[in-house]
Design a protein around this motif. Sequence first.
Motif, short mmCIF file in Angstrom:
data_model
loop_
_atom_site.label_atom_id
_atom_site.label_comp_id
_atom_site.label_asym_id
_atom_site.label_seq_id
_atom_site.Cartn_x
_atom_site.Cartn_y
_atom_site.Cartn_z
N ARG A 34 0.84 -1.19 0.00
CA ARG A 34 0.00 0.00 0.00
C ARG A 34 0.88 1.25 0.00
O ARG A 34 2.07 1.20 0.28
N ILE A 35 0.25 2.40 -0.29
CA ILE A 35 0.91 3.70 -0.31
C ILE A 35 0.37 4.54 0.84
O ILE A 35 -0.85 4.65 1.02
N ARG A 36 1.27 5.13 1.61
CA ARG A 36 0.85 6.08 2.66
C ARG A 36 1.32 7.48 2.25
O ARG A 36 2.49 7.69 1.94
N GLU A 55 1.93 10.68 6.09
CA GLU A 55 1.75 10.01 7.38
C GLU A 55 0.28 9.81 7.76
O GLU A 55 -0.06 9.71 8.93
N GLY A 56 -0.59 9.77 6.76
CA GLY A 56 -2.01 9.57 7.04
C GLY A 56 -2.34 8.13 7.39
O GLY A 56 -1.55 7.21 7.15
N LYS A 57 -3.52 7.93 7.96
CA LYS A 57 -3.94 6.59 8.36
C LYS A 57 -4.52 5.81 7.18
O LYS A 57 -4.43 4.59 7.11
N SER A 58 -5.15 6.54 6.24
CA SER A 58 -5.73 5.87 5.07
C SER A 58 -4.61 5.51 4.09
O SER A 58 -3.71 6.32 3.83
N LEU A 59 -4.69 4.28 3.57
CA LEU A 59 -3.67 3.79 2.64
C LEU A 59 -4.27 3.67 1.24
O LEU A 59 -5.45 3.34 1.08
N PRO A 112 -4.84 10.98 -5.21
CA PRO A 112 -6.22 11.30 -4.83
C PRO A 112 -6.54 12.75 -5.17
O PRO A 112 -5.64 13.58 -5.34
N GLN A 113 -7.82 13.08 -5.25
CA GLN A 113 -8.25 14.41 -5.70
C GLN A 113 -8.18 15.46 -4.59
O GLN A 113 -8.32 16.65 -4.87
#
Length: 435
Positions: A261-263, A266-270, A286-287
């Motif tokens: 996955r890509i982070r 440092e966000g929680k959503s991958l 992402p947009q």
Amino acid sequence: MSNGLAIAAITAVFKNLLEDGLVQNAALSSMGNVLVTTLPPDQISIGVDGQPQLNLFLYQVSENRNADMGKSDAKGGELRYQPTHHQASAEEGAILPLAINLHYVLTAYGNKDFQTEILLGYVMQLMHQTPVLSNAMIRATLNHVATINRSGLLAQAIESTSVEALTEQLDQVRIAPNLFDTEQMSRLWSLLQGSYRPSIAYEVSMMFIGSKKSSLAPGSNKEASNQPQIEKIVASPTNSKIVAGSSLIVYGKNLNGDITRIRLNEGKSLLEPQIIEDNRILFKLPQNLYAGVHQIQIVHQQMYKYQNNHEVVSNDKTFVLHPTTKVSVQKQGFNNQDDSEGTILTVQFNPKVGQQQQVIFRLISTNENNKEVYIFNAPSRNVDDDKIHILITNIPAGSYLVKSDIDGVESYADMNQAENIVALKSGYSKELCHD
């Protein structure tokens, strides 16, 4: 501790010191707002009604050969770094700290009698009274920068590390005037290729950039050999700039894991990549990202939680998301207040501009014989928006390329893009307004 943001951090602290000193000086209130910038001098253009301005420009970085790589002794003497044999053995392979000097030229701009002299006088007094940037001052300033404008270029970069990590290595930073003679100043301004204005040179010294120690415990070479490593990030196709909606290619080693996955930042959503190979990964941005600097990590998760139940992450790598713009003439005619011609330009951005982001507009003449550049600051905004309006009067008529900088990141626009070129009847920016 190593941190590549150290130079930018010192420039930010220096700039903030100037801004605070000018605001708190009652004698300067008659000048109004004094703009403090960190632009190359050849990008500064002051119009007839332009506000007074101070520009701090880092023109050189040099090694400090008078320092012996270390920290000041208890008496405040020379900085020295004298590792013991045990330290050298324990940190084998680490790069010793580097002592460097940062060379700045501080320039005053004004269009009224005595403005530049008054500004330079008070700045010299302020710097004479503040010969040392203490650790506490650096920490407080960087905390301020990181919180006052979270979408700013430096604030986003600081998020990838920490203020403590930045201040840990800096200790005390000394500032001293470097008074040039006429010949030295002439050579400097010839190198800068800007229009000469009264200036002072300053030297900031005793700053240390070391190397990171390995975070792996002894005997963990196997885990290190399987750890993903990012080497570079490019847009797809590779010759293009990174803009909103771009697909990115991450090149490196050991990128393909059980679950990859890509982070971002440092966000929680991958994010789930579209293509995963051992030496490259492709994914689409992402947009909801603002223009600016962003951080990427590759994350390897275990297919079965009972195996280790932990993530293996790569090193951090950053990329710059450039805004794209489209300029249109909303209104071009006469100004009823003074019967002068005026123009309202609408600049449309992709992605949207954050309400806390700083926006600077540059109008660059397309006339090969007269490459004038006019610079305007956008006002603050209450909401994120994809459009900003510029009210313009008294600039010489002609064709101009409109470029924008968002938190220091330049828009993707050139002379071949008709949507960013406007023909003006007249105009000098009296104000910037927001729809």
